[in-house]
Design an enzyme around this catalytic site. Structure first.
Site, PDB file in Angstrom:
ATOM      1  N   SER A  41      36.153  46.585  38.216  1.00 43.00           N
ATOM      2  CA  SER A  41      36.148  46.338  39.650  1.00 43.00           C
ATOM      3  C   SER A  41      37.277  45.376  39.961  1.00 43.00           C
ATOM      4  O   SER A  41      37.389  44.318  39.325  1.00 43.00           O
ATOM      5  CB  SER A  41      34.802  45.749  40.089  1.00 43.00           C
ATOM      6  OG  SER A  41      34.766  45.578  41.497  1.00 43.00           O
ATOM      7  N   GLU A  42      38.099  45.715  40.927  1.00 42.26           N
ATOM      8  CA  GLU A  42      39.337  44.973  41.149  1.00 42.26           C
ATOM      9  C   GLU A  42      39.111  43.510  41.529  1.00 42.26           C
ATOM     10  O   GLU A  42      40.017  42.686  41.391  1.00 42.26           O
ATOM     11  CB  GLU A  42      40.176  45.658  42.224  1.00 42.26           C
ATOM     12  CG  GLU A  42      39.552  45.626  43.594  1.00 42.26           C
ATOM     13  CD  GLU A  42      40.143  46.668  44.518  1.00 42.26           C
ATOM     14  OE1 GLU A  42      40.829  46.265  45.454  1.00 42.26           O
ATOM     15  OE2 GLU A  42      39.918  47.865  44.298  1.00 42.26           O
ATOM     16  N   ASN A  43      37.911  43.176  41.999  1.00 45.92           N
ATOM     17  CA  ASN A  43      37.661  41.780  42.359  1.00 45.92           C
ATOM     18  C   ASN A  43      37.373  40.897  41.149  1.00 45.92           C
ATOM     19  O   ASN A  43      37.195  39.693  41.289  1.00 45.92           O
ATOM     20  CB  ASN A  43      36.513  41.673  43.366  1.00 45.92           C
ATOM     21  CG  ASN A  43      35.204  42.214  42.834  1.00 45.92           C
ATOM     22  OD1 ASN A  43      35.184  43.246  42.175  1.00 45.92           O
ATOM     23  ND2 ASN A  43      34.109  41.548  43.113  1.00 45.92           N
TER      24      ASN A  43
END
Length: 217
Positions: free
Chosen positions: A52-54
């Site tokens: 997940s990019e976060n």
């Protein structure tokens, strides 16, 4: 978990077919929305590391009510869990993973995909949006960009088009498109039909799709 889809739910048809693209041990990014359904259909025995990019490597299933952690959410704001061996990383490390090309696949939703692989998935003129987010990075740097989306929009207009008329996320980045009706590849030869997933004939499919060549075995 390998769940049988309901014939009435095109989102599940798309997610099940998309899950067949992943291989054991791959690092996979899931876009917001429909792509988050894919893990439920990954075959038993196949371990996929979800990014997940976060800042999560090893996203687990959605959190049950008694598991909610306000500080453990995916890029779409959904409450998730962490698989054994998973890690929380800072944003710079997370985007370093993307920019170095370490993602085997990113599954992205889309508003439009052109027959040449251009992707538009972040802005409808006149609508208020937060911004393009990490989509541009993912679309340009992942080893494979697979779009999972309904074949037509809510007004019945084709989403696989000759040329995108919405603002682009990236040019010529999409390698495969999976809808509830079909699977298409996009390459040097243009748009190629690989599979039909519904009861539409090739002629019916062509009526709601940019020009393609039937490349089924």
């Amino acid at each position: 978990m390998n769940t049988s889809p309901s014939p009435a739910d095109p989102r599940q048809v798309i997610a099940r077919r998309a899950a067949a693209e992943v291989r054991d041990g791959q690092l996979v990014n899931l876009g917001i929305g429909l792509p988050t359904l894919i893990p439920a259909f990954v075959p038993d025995g196949v371990q996929v590391w979800i990014h997940s990019e976060n800042g999560i490597v090893g996203v687990g299933p959605q959190a049950a009510r008694d598991q909610l952690d306000a500080e453990l959410i995916d890029a779409g704001g959904g409450y998730v869990t962490l698989v054994p061996g998973g890690a929380i990383v800072d944003s710079a490390t997370s985007f370093g993973i993307i920019r170095r090309g370490l993602l085997d696949i990113t599954f992205l939703g889309a508003l439009q995909v052109s027959r040449h692989g251009d992707l538009a998935n972040w802005l409808v003129p006149g609508k208020v949006v937060a911004g393009i987010g990490g989509g541009a990075e993912l679309a340009q740097k992942a080893r494979r960009v697979i779009v999972t989306m309904p074949h037509c929009d809510k007004d019945g207009r084709a989403k696989i088009v000759e040329r995108c008329d919405l603002p682009l996320t990236a040019r010529r980045c999409v390698s495969r498109v999976i809808t509830e009706h079909a699977v298409f590849d996009i390459g040097a030869e243009g748009l190629l039909l690989r599979e039909i997933l519904s009861d539409l004939s090739p002629a019916q499919l062509q009526a709601i799709t940019a020009p393609f060549r039937d490349a089924r075995p």
